[in-house]
Write a protein that holds these residues in place. Structure first.
Motif, PDB file in Angstrom:
ATOM      1  N   THR A   1       9.699  39.005 -49.546  1.00  0.00           N
ATOM      2  CA  THR A   1       9.041  39.056 -48.248  1.00  0.00           C
ATOM      3  C   THR A   1       9.801  39.961 -47.284  1.00  0.00           C
ATOM      4  N   GLU A  53       4.661  35.571 -44.769  1.00  0.00           N
ATOM      5  CA  GLU A  53       4.744  34.464 -43.818  1.00  0.00           C
ATOM      6  C   GLU A  53       6.096  34.488 -43.118  1.00  0.00           C
ATOM      7  N   GLY A  89       8.936  32.542 -41.243  1.00  0.00           N
ATOM      8  CA  GLY A  89       9.425  31.180 -41.058  1.00  0.00           C
ATOM      9  C   GLY A  89       9.833  30.910 -39.631  1.00  0.00           C
ATOM     10  N   GLU A  90      10.517  31.881 -39.022  1.00  0.00           N
ATOM     11  CA  GLU A  90      11.028  31.689 -37.667  1.00  0.00           C
ATOM     12  C   GLU A  90      11.300  33.038 -37.028  1.00  0.00           C
ATOM     13  N   THR A 140       5.172  36.679 -49.398  1.00  0.00           N
ATOM     14  CA  THR A 140       4.140  35.841 -48.788  1.00  0.00           C
ATOM     15  C   THR A 140       3.600  36.400 -47.482  1.00  0.00           C
ATOM     16  N   THR A 171      16.556  36.655 -45.048  1.00  0.00           N
ATOM     17  CA  THR A 171      16.369  35.378 -45.728  1.00  0.00           C
ATOM     18  C   THR A 171      17.732  34.890 -46.189  1.00  0.00           C
ATOM     19  N   THR A 196      12.976  35.483 -39.834  1.00  0.00           N
ATOM     20  CA  THR A 196      13.536  34.819 -41.010  1.00  0.00           C
ATOM     21  C   THR A 196      12.383  34.405 -41.915  1.00  0.00           C
ATOM     22  N   VAL A 197      12.534  34.697 -43.200  1.00  0.00           N
ATOM     23  CA  VAL A 197      11.446  34.494 -44.159  1.00  0.00           C
ATOM     24  C   VAL A 197      11.973  33.761 -45.388  1.00  0.00           C
ATOM     25  N   ALA A 198      11.075  33.496 -46.344  1.00  0.00           N
ATOM     26  CA  ALA A 198      11.415  32.627 -47.468  1.00  0.00           C
ATOM     27  C   ALA A 198      12.225  33.294 -48.561  1.00  0.00           C
TER      28      ALA A 198
END
Length: 210
Positions: free
Chosen positions: A57, A111, A113-114, A109, A99, A51-53
């Motif tokens: 992403t 990045e 998230g989870e 990003t 997302t 899971t991302v922003a």
């Protein structure tokens, strides 16, 4: 046990899998790899979700996964719940990239998230009861459809339960499958196998990731 200490994917070629996960998602110690030739066919009964922003992403991870050799199961697209898609790694593991946002609010990003491990189970309520008895704490529960357990400490992955047919449909594969799950979870005082055949090993056997 209060949470997952490690998730290990069993793969035929560890070096190739390491190259893929580094290039596709930038994963390091969050997911471990172990050599295995255990027979497995079809749906292995689980998926891993990143899971991302934002959608950018998701697109970035999907593109890098496909470039590294993954197969698209569900192309990334908008849905009622947000934006996402599903790919299958060369080792056979299914990854969902998602997302809750439907519109981009910024650049990609890279990045995460989870990370969520979804186990496809025969009876959600029975498996929920089993895991609560092992020491996990329920974070979210939707009757006999879905259960998500709370994480504790530095757990790299969140555990959730979904009915097996629903999970197969969600990731875009036929529900049929047999043989090894090619998955080992760590975080217990003693090893056990859950009602759906997923194997857990003792955290005392955990060695530092390379």
């Amino acid at each position: 046990m209060t949470s997952i200490a490690a998730v290990t994917l069993e793969v035929a070629d560890v070096a190739a899998a390491e190259r893929f996960y580094s290039a596709a998602f930038g994963l390091g110690s969050q997911v471990r790899l172990r050599a295995s030739e255990a027979a497995t066919t079809g749906f292995r009964g689980f998926s891993l979700s990143l899971t991302v922003a934002n959608p950018a992403t998701v697109d970035s991870f999907a593109a890098s996964a496909l470039a590294a050799g993954a197969t698209s199961l569900k192309p990334v697209t908008k849905s009622f719940w947000g934006y996402g898609g599903t790919v299958q790694a060369p080792d056979g593991t299914i990854w969902k990239l998602a997302t809750s946002e439907k519109k981009d609010t910024g650049a990609a990003t890279r990045e995460i998230g989870e990370i969520v491990l979804l186990l496809g189970v025969d009876d959600v309520k029975a498996s929920k009861k089993f895991y609560v008895e092992q020491g996990l704490t329920v974070g979210k529960s939707f009757g006999g459809k879905y259960v998500e357990f709370a994480t504790a400490g530095p757990s790299p992955v969140k555990l959730a339960l979904y009915k097996r047919p629903a999970l197969a449909k969600d990731v875009g594969v036929p529900v049929d499958g047999s043989g090894s799950h090619r998955l080992v979870l760590t975080g217990t005082d003693a090893p056990f196998t859950d009602p759906d055949g997923f194997t857990w090993e003792s955290a005392s056997s955990l060695t530092p990731a390379p």
